[in-house]
Structure formats: structure tokens, C-alpha cells
Design a protein around this motif. Structure first.
Motif, PDB file in Angstrom:
ATOM      1  N   ALA A 174       0.823  -1.204   0.000  1.00 13.34           N
ATOM      2  CA  ALA A 174       0.000   0.000   0.000  1.00 13.34           C
ATOM      3  C   ALA A 174       0.861   1.259   0.000  1.00 13.34           C
ATOM      4  N   ALA A 175       1.939   1.245   0.783  1.00 13.07           N
ATOM      5  CA  ALA A 175       2.824   2.406   0.836  1.00 13.07           C
ATOM      6  C   ALA A 175       3.518   2.642  -0.506  1.00 13.07           C
ATOM      7  N   ALA A 176       3.845   1.554  -1.205  1.00 11.77           N
ATOM      8  CA  ALA A 176       4.509   1.690  -2.501  1.00 11.77           C
ATOM      9  C   ALA A 176       3.554   2.187  -3.581  1.00 11.77           C
ATOM     10  N   MET A 177       2.320   1.680  -3.559  1.00 17.34           N
ATOM     11  CA  MET A 177       1.345   2.037  -4.590  1.00 17.34           C
ATOM     12  C   MET A 177       0.640   3.360  -4.309  1.00 17.34           C
ATOM     13  N   LEU A 178       0.563   3.752  -3.047  1.00 19.76           N
ATOM     14  CA  LEU A 178      -0.105   4.990  -2.651  1.00 19.76           C
ATOM     15  C   LEU A 178       0.879   5.833  -1.845  1.00 19.76           C
ATOM     16  N   PRO A 179       1.919   6.342  -2.497  1.00 19.53           N
ATOM     17  CA  PRO A 179       2.991   7.030  -1.768  1.00 19.53           C
ATOM     18  C   PRO A 179       2.508   8.294  -1.065  1.00 19.53           C
ATOM     19  N   SER A 180       3.223   8.666  -0.030  1.00 24.52           N
ATOM     20  CA  SER A 180       2.895   9.856   0.748  1.00 24.52           C
ATOM     21  C   SER A 180       4.195  10.575   1.100  1.00 24.52           C
ATOM     22  N   ALA A 181       4.221  11.871   0.895  1.00 27.19           N
ATOM     23  CA  ALA A 181       5.414  12.651   1.213  1.00 27.19           C
ATOM     24  C   ALA A 181       5.487  12.931   2.713  1.00 27.19           C
ATOM     25  N   TRP A 182       6.691  13.204   3.185  1.00 30.96           N
ATOM     26  CA  TRP A 182       6.888  13.549   4.586  1.00 30.96           C
ATOM     27  C   TRP A 182       6.629  15.037   4.787  1.00 30.96           C
ATOM     28  N   HIS A 183       5.729  15.361   5.705  1.00 28.10           N
ATOM     29  CA  HIS A 183       5.485  16.749   6.095  1.00 28.10           C
ATOM     30  C   HIS A 183       5.304  16.787   7.606  1.00 28.10           C
ATOM     31  N   TRP A 184       5.862  17.819   8.235  1.00 28.82           N
ATOM     32  CA  TRP A 184       5.733  17.996   9.686  1.00 28.82           C
ATOM     33  C   TRP A 184       5.801  19.485   9.975  1.00 28.82           C
ATOM     34  N   ASN A 185       5.036  19.941  10.949  1.00 32.66           N
ATOM     35  CA  ASN A 185       5.043  21.353  11.306  1.00 32.66           C
ATOM     36  C   ASN A 185       4.841  21.508  12.809  1.00 32.66           C
TER      37      ASN A 185
ATOM     38  N   ASP B 163      -9.590   9.444   4.873  1.00 32.55           N
ATOM     39  CA  ASP B 163      -9.805  10.202   3.637  1.00 32.55           C
ATOM     40  C   ASP B 163     -11.271  10.152   3.181  1.00 32.55           C
ATOM     41  N   PRO B 164     -11.905   8.971   3.135  1.00 34.25           N
ATOM     42  CA  PRO B 164     -13.324   8.951   2.740  1.00 34.25           C
ATOM     43  C   PRO B 164     -14.230   9.705   3.710  1.00 34.25           C
ATOM     44  N   LEU B 165     -13.866   9.711   4.999  1.00 33.46           N
ATOM     45  CA  LEU B 165     -14.701  10.401   5.985  1.00 33.46           C
ATOM     46  C   LEU B 165     -14.570  11.924   5.915  1.00 33.46           C
ATOM     47  N   GLN B 166     -13.565  12.417   5.182  1.00 36.65           N
ATOM     48  CA  GLN B 166     -13.358  13.861   5.086  1.00 36.65           C
ATOM     49  C   GLN B 166     -14.571  14.572   4.490  1.00 36.65           C
ATOM     50  N   ARG B 167     -15.361  13.870   3.699  1.00 38.15           N
ATOM     51  CA  ARG B 167     -16.542  14.499   3.086  1.00 38.15           C
ATOM     52  C   ARG B 167     -17.559  14.945   4.134  1.00 38.15           C
ATOM     53  N   PHE B 168     -17.453  14.395   5.359  1.00 40.37           N
ATOM     54  CA  PHE B 168     -18.370  14.770   6.434  1.00 40.37           C
ATOM     55  C   PHE B 168     -17.773  15.838   7.344  1.00 40.37           C
ATOM     56  N   GLY B 169     -16.586  16.322   7.005  1.00 36.74           N
ATOM     57  CA  GLY B 169     -15.941  17.357   7.786  1.00 36.74           C
ATOM     58  C   GLY B 169     -14.755  16.832   8.574  1.00 36.74           C
ATOM     59  N   ALA B 170     -13.881  17.743   8.962  1.00 37.67           N
ATOM     60  CA  ALA B 170     -12.636  17.367   9.637  1.00 37.67           C
ATOM     61  C   ALA B 170     -12.885  16.703  10.984  1.00 37.67           C
ATOM     62  N   VAL B 171     -13.815  17.261  11.755  1.00 39.17           N
ATOM     63  CA  VAL B 171     -14.081  16.699  13.085  1.00 39.17           C
ATOM     64  C   VAL B 171     -14.626  15.286  12.970  1.00 39.17           C
ATOM     65  N   ALA B 172     -15.554  15.079  12.058  1.00 30.69           N
ATOM     66  CA  ALA B 172     -16.130  13.745  11.869  1.00 30.69           C
ATOM     67  C   ALA B 172     -15.072  12.760  11.393  1.00 30.69           C
ATOM     68  N   ALA B 173     -14.176  13.214  10.526  1.00 27.47           N
ATOM     69  CA  ALA B 173     -13.134  12.329  10.004  1.00 27.47           C
ATOM     70  C   ALA B 173     -12.177  11.901  11.114  1.00 27.47           C
TER      71      ALA B 173
ATOM     72  N   ARG C  72      -4.022  15.190   9.536  1.00 28.52           N
ATOM     73  CA  ARG C  72      -4.682  16.383   9.005  1.00 28.52           C
ATOM     74  C   ARG C  72      -3.788  17.606   9.129  1.00 28.52           C
ATOM     75  N   ALA C  73      -3.143  17.774  10.281  1.00 26.22           N
ATOM     76  CA  ALA C  73      -2.296  18.949  10.498  1.00 26.22           C
ATOM     77  C   ALA C  73      -1.110  18.983   9.546  1.00 26.22           C
ATOM     78  N   SER C  74      -0.630  17.804   9.151  1.00 27.55           N
ATOM     79  CA  SER C  74       0.528  17.725   8.251  1.00 27.55           C
ATOM     80  C   SER C  74       0.142  17.933   6.795  1.00 27.55           C
ATOM     81  N   GLY C  75      -1.156  18.055   6.533  1.00 23.48           N
ATOM     82  CA  GLY C  75      -1.599  18.208   5.158  1.00 23.48           C
ATOM     83  C   GLY C  75      -1.761  16.892   4.428  1.00 23.48           C
ATOM     84  N   GLY C  76      -1.909  15.800   5.182  1.00 22.11           N
ATOM     85  CA  GLY C  76      -2.142  14.499   4.567  1.00 22.11           C
ATOM     86  C   GLY C  76      -0.908  13.637   4.428  1.00 22.11           C
ATOM     87  N   SER C  77       0.047  13.778   5.331  1.00 26.25           N
ATOM     88  CA  SER C  77       1.249  12.942   5.311  1.00 26.25           C
ATOM     89  C   SER C  77       1.028  11.689   6.162  1.00 26.25           C
TER      90      SER C  77
END
Length: 226
Positions: free
Chosen positions: A86-97, A155-165, A200-205
Motif C-alpha cells: 500500500a505504501a509503494a502504490m499509494l505514496p505519501s510525502a513527509w510533512h511535519w510542522n 480520507d473517505p470520511l473527510q466528506r463529512f468534515g474534519a471533526v467527523a473524520a 490532518r495537520a501535516s496536510g495528509g502525510s
């Protein structure tokens, strides 16, 4: 083709037996390819099926996969292969703040402290070699869990808002650990809310969530043993 290649290595090493592991690995690779970056119901069905298969691997429901002993724990080979695929097929960049740092600090302090305060965790620091082996072994399961809960749940739950997700993902993460008992499930729910918040805070990392998840698990073993 990450999953079939890793499965072939597992077969060669005696960690997978029979036809089911390779058949599952090939199917997972095909479903991830069909569902990645595409729109429409066929892609959605393929993506959902890939998530279901990843969940089955994580729950050891696919016959033929073994476990690799590693120090004080063991590695669920099927779960590891699924997570790496899954990590190879759906890559994600590193972000931290800074928000990620604040969430992580609160999680790393509050969750172990609560477990200790209610008597669920007992002070028993782990030896450094045991802690190191645990960290390596646990990394595989952590990658699998975070890719599943971020990509297929949050990710699919994001359609209901951040708190719900965040809340929905945390509750489902806790329920996934119900077999460990109600107290562990509560602590897992709290930890899961932090993982979701960091994502969420990392922008989806996903890697940010993996880092916090692994850090909390290592902290627990470092302070309270296995």
C-alpha cells in the motif's frame, strides 16, 4: 508488483506456504493498480476491495502466512507485505510542522500517563536491545495500520468534515483493538485521535502519522515493557 515480489521472498524464506499468499498478493497488487488515481465506480470498487484485503491480511485471515520471530515480538508477515504494498502504490510525502509537534507532544505524554494513572500500565523499563528489536518489528505493523486508517478510513470520511473524520477514525481505530480489552481500546481511541489529527495537520502525510504511532508504541515499551 511490490506485494507479489515480497510474497515470493516470504515463500523462499519459509514464511509463506501454499497458494493463498501469492494469490492474495497478486490480487492486492491488481486492485491497488486499478483503484489508484482513477475516478468512477469501477475504481472505487477496486480501491474498496483492496482495503478489505489489506484488513484481512492485518487480521491474519489469509491462510498460509507465518510470523517472523524478532526479539521480544514477531512480525505478522502478511500484514507487513500488505502495508508495504500500500505504501509503494499509494505514496505519501513527509510533512511535519509545529501543529504536528504540539499534537505529538500531547499524545506522547497524555496517553502513557493516563494508562499509568489508572493502573493499566506498570513501570518496567525495557532493556535497550529489546527496545530496538521491538521498534524494528513494530514499524511494519505501524505502516500497515496507518496506511489503512488514513487512506481507506480517514480520507473517505473527510466528506463529512474534519471533526467527523478525526473522531470517526479514532473510534474505529479503538474498536479494531477491542480484543485487547476495554481499557486498551480506550487508550487506542485516544491515540488514534492524535494520529488522525497529525495526519490532518501535516496536510495528509501518512508518514507523519506513522512516526507518531511508532513513537508512542516505542515509548510504551521503553517505560512500561511489553
Amino acid at each position: 508488483m511490490t506485494a507479489p515480489v515480497l510474497c515470493a521472498v516470504a515463500h523462499a524464506g519459509g514464511l509463506a506456504h501454499g497458494p493463498w499468499p501469492m494469490a492474495t498478493a497478486v490480487l492486492l497488487a491488481a486492485l491497488l493498480h486499478a483503484g489508484r488515481g482513477r475516478r468512477g465506480w469501477p475504481a472505487a470498487v477496486a480501491f474498496g476491495a483492496a482495503g478489505a484485503l489489506l484488513l484481512a491480511l492485518g487480521l491474519s485471515m489469509v491462510p498460509g502466512y507465518g510470523r517472523l520471530p524478532w526479539g521480544i515480538v514477531s512480525i505478522n508477515v502478511g500484514k507487513a507485505i500488505g502495508g508495504l504494498a500500500a505504501a509503494a502504490m499509494l505514496p505519501s510525502a513527509w510533512h511535519w510542522n509545529r501543529r504536528c509537534t504540539a499534537i505529538a507532544a500531547l499524545c506522547l505524554i497524555a496517553v502513557p500517563a493516563l494508562g499509568w494513572a489508572i493502573g493499566y500500565l506498570q513501570w518496567a523499563p525495557a532493556a535497550l536491545p529489546a527496545l530496538a528489536s521491538f521498534a524494528v518489528a513494530n514499524a511494519f505493523g505501524t505502516v500497515a495500520e496507518e496506511w489503512f486508517f488514513r487512506r481507506w478510513v480517514q480520507d473517505p470520511l473527510q466528506r463529512f468534515g474534519a471533526v467527523a473524520a478525526v473522531a470517526g477514525t479514532a473510534v474505529l481505530f479503538g474498536l479494531a483493538h477491542a480484543a485487547m480489552g476495554p481499557v486498551f481500546m480506550l487508550l487506542a481511541t485516544l491515540a488514534g485521535s492524535a494520529y488522525a489529527a497529525v495526519y490532518r495537520a501535516s496536510g495528509g502525510s501518512v508518514w507523519a502519522a506513522v512516526a507518531l504511532h511508532l513513537a508512542l508504541n516505542v515509548t510504551r515499551v521503553a517505560l512500561f515493557g511489553g
